[in-house]
Design an enzyme around this catalytic site. Sequence first.
Site, mmCIF file in Angstrom:
data_model
loop_
_atom_site.group_PDB
_atom_site.id
_atom_site.type_symbol
_atom_site.label_atom_id
_atom_site.label_comp_id
_atom_site.label_asym_id
_atom_site.label_seq_id
_atom_site.Cartn_x
_atom_site.Cartn_y
_atom_site.Cartn_z
ATOM 1 C CB VAL B 37 -1.025 -0.177 1.300
ATOM 2 C CG1 VAL B 37 -1.804 -1.172 1.084
ATOM 3 C CG2 VAL B 37 -0.241 0.092 2.444
ATOM 4 C CG ASP B 38 1.327 3.307 -3.105
ATOM 5 O OD1 ASP B 38 2.278 2.700 -3.000
ATOM 6 O OD2 ASP B 38 0.523 3.332 -4.112
ATOM 7 C CB ALA B 39 -2.521 6.011 0.868
ATOM 8 N NE ARG B 258 0.511 0.265 -4.350
ATOM 9 C CZ ARG B 258 1.609 -0.600 -3.993
ATOM 10 N NH1 ARG B 258 1.473 -1.800 -4.036
ATOM 11 N NH2 ARG B 258 2.725 0.191 -3.448
#
Lengths: 318, 318
Positions: B37-39, B258
């Site tokens: 994940v990005d967030a 993500r």
Amino acid sequence: MKQGLKLAMEATNSNPTSTAAAELLCGVNAKALLDSVDAFLFDCDGVIWKGDKLIDGTPETLEMLRSMGKKLIFVTNNSTKSRFQYANKFRSLGLSVSQDEIFSSSYAAAMYLKVNQFPLEKKVYVIGGEGIVQELQLSGFTALGGPEDGEKRAQWKSNCLFEHDKDVGAVVVGLDPDINYYKLQYGTICIRENPGCLFIATNRDSVGHMTDLQEWPGAGCMVGAICGSTERKPIVVGKPSTFMMDFLLQKFNLSTYRMCMVGDRLDTDILFGQNAGCKTLLVLSGVTTKSILDDPSNKIQPDYYTSKVSDFLNFLGE
Amino acid sequence: MKQGLKLAMEATNSNPTSTAAAELLCGVNAKALLDSVDAFLFDCDGVIWKGDKLIDGTPETLEMLRSMGKKLIFVTNNSTKSRFQYANKFRSLGLSVSQDEIFSSSYAAAMYLKVNQFPLEKKVYVIGGEGIVQELQLSGFTALGGPEDGEKRAQWKSNCLFEHDKDVGAVVVGLDPDINYYKLQYGTICIRENPGCLFIATNRDSVGHMTDLQEWPGAGCMVGAICGSTERKPIVVGKPSTFMMDFLLQKFNLSTYRMCMVGDRLDTDILFGQNAGCKTLLVLSGVTTKSILDDPSNKIQPDYYTSKVSDFLNFLGE
């Protein structure tokens, strides 16, 4: 206790509707209706009075029906008054009606607890008016809340524990003009935290004629609030649930098919009469207009409709 | 206006649930989750703090995630504060979070009106706290009601007409510790009598941790009251409706697969994440216990669960 509870729950869910269009009341069918019934059940607001104003011709009509030997019973979803207070209201409007002829949803709440043998050592928390508190006390129950909690406020601060009475075994919710967060919180915590605590609604009317001119939020508003915070469904004791009907049929030894329910609301009065198997008469002197009755979205058709209760005077004079 | 409205209504009704049992977070899957994940979207109450008390280890965890390049977004259903007021709360607890990283349901209500091009000449009646009023005003809308109407009372007398503003085109309902009959009446009359008037709920949480020790009625209580008096369903802009998610995805140009939603509530946080297609992590530091998660009646299973947010510190130190 379980059986009575089950009955009232089922009554709330049952929804038999008539699909035949309502007949306009006239000389011929009015006489036939009168011959076919022994008792009239009247809703009050929008039928007998509107706010504090009597609807024209009502006293003479009621007297005429009494003189013909008909039993009169007054059934109201308004829980703000007790039967004693209602008898005073009838008297102040020049109508001679005794306390025993009145069935208010405040009384129904007390009777529901009584017939279901609610333990006298338990307590009842009230979100609603003095009428509920008085009827509970007259039946020997201990009532908390009600108007007494109208000015109380919850403390919103860290480490604050809201203390509630663990002996509360039922919360009764009705129309409450002094609704506040404290009462909603008290009722919610009792229902969520006291094991087996009952959630009783006097009725779920969305709005009512609190003044002559306008519809304001009814008990359905306060009941909806407690549904929202508890995620529970209430036991409804007022119209259209048949709890009140079952109770008065037993009390007066009446047969529903020899009764006529007269009311101004399709979704409470007329449905209440139909749920019980009564004949039904809609009067257009309250919240329901002819166009609402005729609207294709309306699925509830009474047997008869007329403009107001006193039309009986004209039809029987023909 | 219609399309945005339709989207939010659908979002409220959609209910995709995961049936696979949640995995306990551990060193291995925590690292895999971080890589995927990005967030991170965090609920606040029960995740970051409980009442006014920070949950142990949170500042260090958030700093670690930031240092790994993760975007942090804070999504709360609590509408009593504006984003500005929330930023102050974060600061007072020693957390460095900017207003742009905060998505409260008060802000969501204002954004809902904005993206649906609610006319600026119309007004919005507020049943709720200062946070909603502030966010509406920051977006250029005229807000009526809110805390200002906290002490007002309706007059219950004959021939009384309750005057309301015919220009009110939306009623926004959120948690209101100063709920009273006047506000319920004002909101009800606007929705029932002003043609096309919108009924917007910040959220429908039944209860919330207003103090560290106990759950008290949440916005679901006030929203339920207006449902009861209007017989209308609200447009919900907070969790689990995906309105807020759609809005922030567009704003930050993120992909839901993500992202990971971290929350303490199954029926709002986890469902919100699942509705949007995010990964989901339940923390047991708030309202949900392991036995609630494991109860056969619970149909909502997050991807992962752990005791608190700061468990990440341990797992990444392994």
